[in-house]
Scaffold this motif. Structure first.
Motif, mmCIF file in Angstrom:
data_model
loop_
_atom_site.group_PDB
_atom_site.id
_atom_site.type_symbol
_atom_site.label_atom_id
_atom_site.label_comp_id
_atom_site.label_asym_id
_atom_site.label_seq_id
_atom_site.Cartn_x
_atom_site.Cartn_y
_atom_site.Cartn_z
ATOM 1 N N VAL A 3 55.794 56.761 34.443
ATOM 2 C CA VAL A 3 56.537 55.898 35.366
ATOM 3 C C VAL A 3 57.990 56.374 35.384
ATOM 4 N N LEU A 4 58.494 56.649 36.574
ATOM 5 C CA LEU A 4 59.905 56.994 36.743
ATOM 6 C C LEU A 4 60.593 55.826 37.433
ATOM 7 N N TYR A 5 61.714 55.405 36.845
ATOM 8 C CA TYR A 5 62.471 54.251 37.356
ATOM 9 C C TYR A 5 63.799 54.778 37.891
ATOM 10 N N ALA A 6 64.056 54.536 39.161
ATOM 11 C CA ALA A 6 65.342 54.895 39.757
ATOM 12 C C ALA A 6 66.145 53.624 40.004
ATOM 13 N N LEU B 220 45.166 62.965 21.432
ATOM 14 C CA LEU B 220 45.026 61.563 21.828
ATOM 15 C C LEU B 220 45.580 61.338 23.233
ATOM 16 N N LYS B 221 44.942 60.443 23.980
ATOM 17 C CA LYS B 221 45.412 60.088 25.329
ATOM 18 C C LYS B 221 46.595 59.132 25.212
ATOM 19 N N ILE B 222 47.673 59.458 25.912
ATOM 20 C CA ILE B 222 48.860 58.601 25.873
ATOM 21 C C ILE B 222 49.549 58.653 27.225
ATOM 22 N N PHE B 223 50.063 57.505 27.661
ATOM 23 C CA PHE B 223 50.689 57.394 28.980
ATOM 24 C C PHE B 223 52.194 57.311 28.837
ATOM 25 N N GLY B 224 52.864 58.320 29.392
ATOM 26 C CA GLY B 224 54.323 58.360 29.368
ATOM 27 C C GLY B 224 54.779 59.799 29.490
ATOM 28 N N PRO B 225 56.076 60.033 29.766
ATOM 29 C CA PRO B 225 56.592 61.393 29.873
ATOM 30 C C PRO B 225 56.822 62.027 28.496
ATOM 31 N N THR B 226 56.827 63.357 28.468
ATOM 32 C CA THR B 226 57.139 64.095 27.237
ATOM 33 C C THR B 226 58.601 63.868 26.850
ATOM 34 N N ILE C 240 72.672 50.807 46.993
ATOM 35 C CA ILE C 240 72.565 51.028 48.435
ATOM 36 C C ILE C 240 73.968 50.892 49.015
ATOM 37 N N THR C 241 74.605 52.029 49.277
ATOM 38 C CA THR C 241 75.990 52.053 49.756
ATOM 39 C C THR C 241 76.001 52.258 51.276
ATOM 40 N N ASP C 242 77.196 52.160 51.863
ATOM 41 C CA ASP C 242 77.328 52.413 53.305
ATOM 42 C C ASP C 242 76.963 53.857 53.646
ATOM 43 N N ALA C 243 77.083 54.741 52.645
ATOM 44 C CA ALA C 243 76.763 56.159 52.858
ATOM 45 C C ALA C 243 75.308 56.471 52.510
ATOM 46 N N GLY C 244 74.535 55.416 52.237
ATOM 47 C CA GLY C 244 73.124 55.616 51.889
ATOM 48 C C GLY C 244 72.858 55.343 50.419
ATOM 49 N N PRO C 245 71.591 55.471 49.984
ATOM 50 C CA PRO C 245 71.257 55.182 48.589
ATOM 51 C C PRO C 245 71.777 56.256 47.642
ATOM 52 N N LYS C 246 72.314 55.810 46.507
ATOM 53 C CA LYS C 246 72.778 56.731 45.465
ATOM 54 C C LYS C 246 72.217 56.287 44.115
ATOM 55 N N VAL C 247 71.957 57.275 43.247
ATOM 56 C CA VAL C 247 71.351 56.973 41.951
ATOM 57 C C VAL C 247 72.418 56.509 40.959
ATOM 58 N N LEU C 248 72.178 55.345 40.361
ATOM 59 C CA LEU C 248 73.018 54.869 39.260
ATOM 60 C C LEU C 248 72.489 55.399 37.936
ATOM 61 N N GLU C 249 71.159 55.356 37.776
ATOM 62 C CA GLU C 249 70.549 55.823 36.528
ATOM 63 C C GLU C 249 69.065 56.056 36.754
ATOM 64 N N PHE C 250 68.488 56.866 35.869
ATOM 65 C CA PHE C 250 67.038 57.009 35.802
ATOM 66 C C PHE C 250 66.560 56.479 34.462
ATOM 67 N N ASN C 251 65.420 55.813 34.476
ATOM 68 C CA ASN C 251 64.735 55.449 33.238
ATOM 69 C C ASN C 251 63.363 56.104 33.248
ATOM 70 N N ALA C 252 62.864 56.387 32.052
ATOM 71 C CA ALA C 252 61.624 57.161 31.925
ATOM 72 C C ALA C 252 60.429 56.264 31.615
ATOM 73 N N ARG C 253 60.482 55.018 32.101
ATOM 74 C CA ARG C 253 59.428 54.052 31.739
ATOM 75 C C ARG C 253 59.542 52.829 32.645
ATOM 76 N N PHE C 254 58.622 51.897 32.463
ATOM 77 C CA PHE C 254 58.711 50.613 33.162
ATOM 78 C C PHE C 254 60.030 49.927 32.788
ATOM 79 N N GLY C 255 60.670 49.271 33.759
ATOM 80 C CA GLY C 255 61.912 48.542 33.482
ATOM 81 C C GLY C 255 61.620 47.165 32.909
ATOM 82 N N ASP C 256 62.627 46.591 32.281
ATOM 83 C CA ASP C 256 62.504 45.233 31.741
ATOM 84 C C ASP C 256 63.770 44.491 32.146
ATOM 85 N N PRO C 257 63.721 43.470 33.010
ATOM 86 C CA PRO C 257 62.573 42.614 33.325
ATOM 87 C C PRO C 257 61.836 42.919 34.639
ATOM 88 N N GLU C 258 62.083 44.070 35.280
ATOM 89 C CA GLU C 258 61.424 44.326 36.572
ATOM 90 C C GLU C 258 59.896 44.368 36.456
#
Length: 425
Positions: A267-270, A87-93, A274-292
């Motif tokens: 969909v990958l959500y980062a 079956l066709k499905i959209f999302g990561p394994t 945005i710090t003075d030393a540049g962008p840093k990752v707080l978390e990753f999500n493996a799908r569309f965000g809510d409420p973004e």
């Protein structure tokens, strides 16, 4: 074509709303859906986490495409199970979705592949976690390792709060099994931004950047929630910054996942600081965000079905993705008591008397005796598109003013950071 959307929140309402605009779509089912979704799709009483129940339904109904909203079915391996059944499905394994399912794994991958993030420690033992806090001091951030519906993060501005957070997560089990391990991070100063991207193989197409409002109260006060509102695009996210994020964060992360035997598609959500030393990752999500998702999809011009098909067929690189001019704002109306214990069953009034141009995405609603009632902590996402951020804010709050239910509360400052940024520009 027949589409099944998995989930029952505001993100899923926005997905159904957007997918329904495609001329390719004949029928949409949503499992389990909600009162708002039921007005534009057929709701099916199968929980989002019941992956085999969903598989049986998809097979019986000869569903052409399944789109997964929430994280739990993804981390339970729904994509692997559907694909094995042809079956066709959209999302990561399942393996790829673990970038969200385990904060510890995400941190270890970022450290191994030099992806910028906060200094951290991972602990399965509460006493060791507390020693680490005493060693490095506060402020710091204490996170449950597993999935906690966006609420398993405690920002501790002093050592006492940080030590108590370890007990809340590991001893009191406030987030259940998600608290088997904790991740303790340095506190990053800066402003947050959410960057969602369509991903297929080495191809990454970022969406318009957005900014979520996690804390329950105005001016970012009170406990964390699943998100009290969002806007897009985020003026903080300049073209120069976008280039850095794609080069130093998105591309290396997708390559790292492939190298670890977890190739990414979906969909990958980062979530970035945005710090003075540049962008840093707080978390990753493996799908569309809510409420973004609500404001982001409101600005998407391209047919979402075309994008999803391009990803599934391995041709995202040649698929145009275009965005509307202007801005979009989503204000979440929440139930009394949220993010703590809250009441259900309050009748929602005013949904039929909204100003034009307002979309209300239902998050926690149900139908009872022919009336739409509250049935969750985050109840509605009142969303508007405007010529600019100020216009979209004004329209969204006009929508909020028209809706009433007992105990409703919402932030009054969604989008204000964007206005301040634009004034200072």
């Amino acid at each position: 074509m027949k589409i099944l959307v998995v989930g029952g929140g505001g993100r899923e309402h926005a997905l159904v709303w957007k997918l329904r605009q495609s001329p390719k779509v004949d029928q949409i089912f949503c499992a389990p859906g909600n009162a708002g979704i039921s007005q534009i799709a057929t709701c099916v009483n199968i929980p989002a986490g019941d992956v085999y129940g969903l598989l049986n339904f998809a097979q019986q109904q000869q569903i052409d495409l399944t789109v997964v909203g929430p994280e739990i079915p993804l981390t339970n391996g729904i994509v692997d199970i559907f694909e094995q059944a042809g079956l066709k499905i959209f999302g990561p394994t399942r393996a790829a979705a673990e970038i969200e399912g385990s904060k510890a794994l995400a941190k270890e991958i970022m450290a191994k592949y030099n992806i910028p993030t906060a200094r951290y420690g991972i602990f399965a033992d509460a006493a060791q976690a507390k020693e680490y806090i005493k060693q490095y001091g506060a402020p710091c951030v204490v996170k449950a390792d597993g999935l906690a519906a966006g609420k398993g993060v405690i920002v501790a501005m002093d050592e006492e709060t940080a030590l108590a957070a370890v007990d809340i997560i590991m001893a009191q089990r406030a987030f259940g099994q998600a608290g088997d391990k904790v991740v303790i991070e340095e506190y990053l100063q800066g402003e947050e931004v959410s960057v969602l991207a369509f991903v297929e193989g080495d191809t990454i197409i970022p969406m318009v950047a957005s900014q979520d409002h996690k804390r329950v109260g105005d001016h970012d006060t009170g406990p964390n929630t699943g998100g009290m509102g969002a806007y897009a695009p985020a003026p903080l996210y300049t073209p120069e910054l976008a280039e850095i994020v794609e080069r130093d964060i998105l591309q290396p992360t997708v390559k790292a996942l492939a190298a670890e035997g977890r190739p990414y598609r979906g969909v990958l959500y980062a979530g970035l600081m945005i710090t003075d030393a540049g962008p840093k990752v707080l978390e990753f999500n493996a799908r569309f965000g809510d409420p973004e998702t609500q404001p982001v999809l409101s600005l998407l011009e391209t047919d979402l079905v075309d994008i999803i098909e391009a990803i599934l067929e391995g041709r995202l690189a040649s698929q145009p993705v275009t965005w509307k001019n202007g801005a979009a704002v989503c204000v979440v109306m929440a139930a009394q008591g949220y993010p703590g214990n809250y009441e259900r069953g309050q009748e929602i009034k005013g949904l039929n008397n909204l100003p034009s141009g307002i979309e209300v995405f239902h998050a926690g609603t149900a139908l009872k005796d022919g009336k739409i009632v509250t049935d969750g902590g985050r109840v509605l996402g009142v969303t508007a598109v405007g010529t600019d951020i100020a216009d979209a804010i004004k329209k969204a709050y006009q929508g909020v003013a028209a809706i009433h239910f007992a105990g409703a509360h919402y932030r009054t400052d969604i989008g204000q950071k964007a206005l301040e940024k634009l004034k200072g520009a």
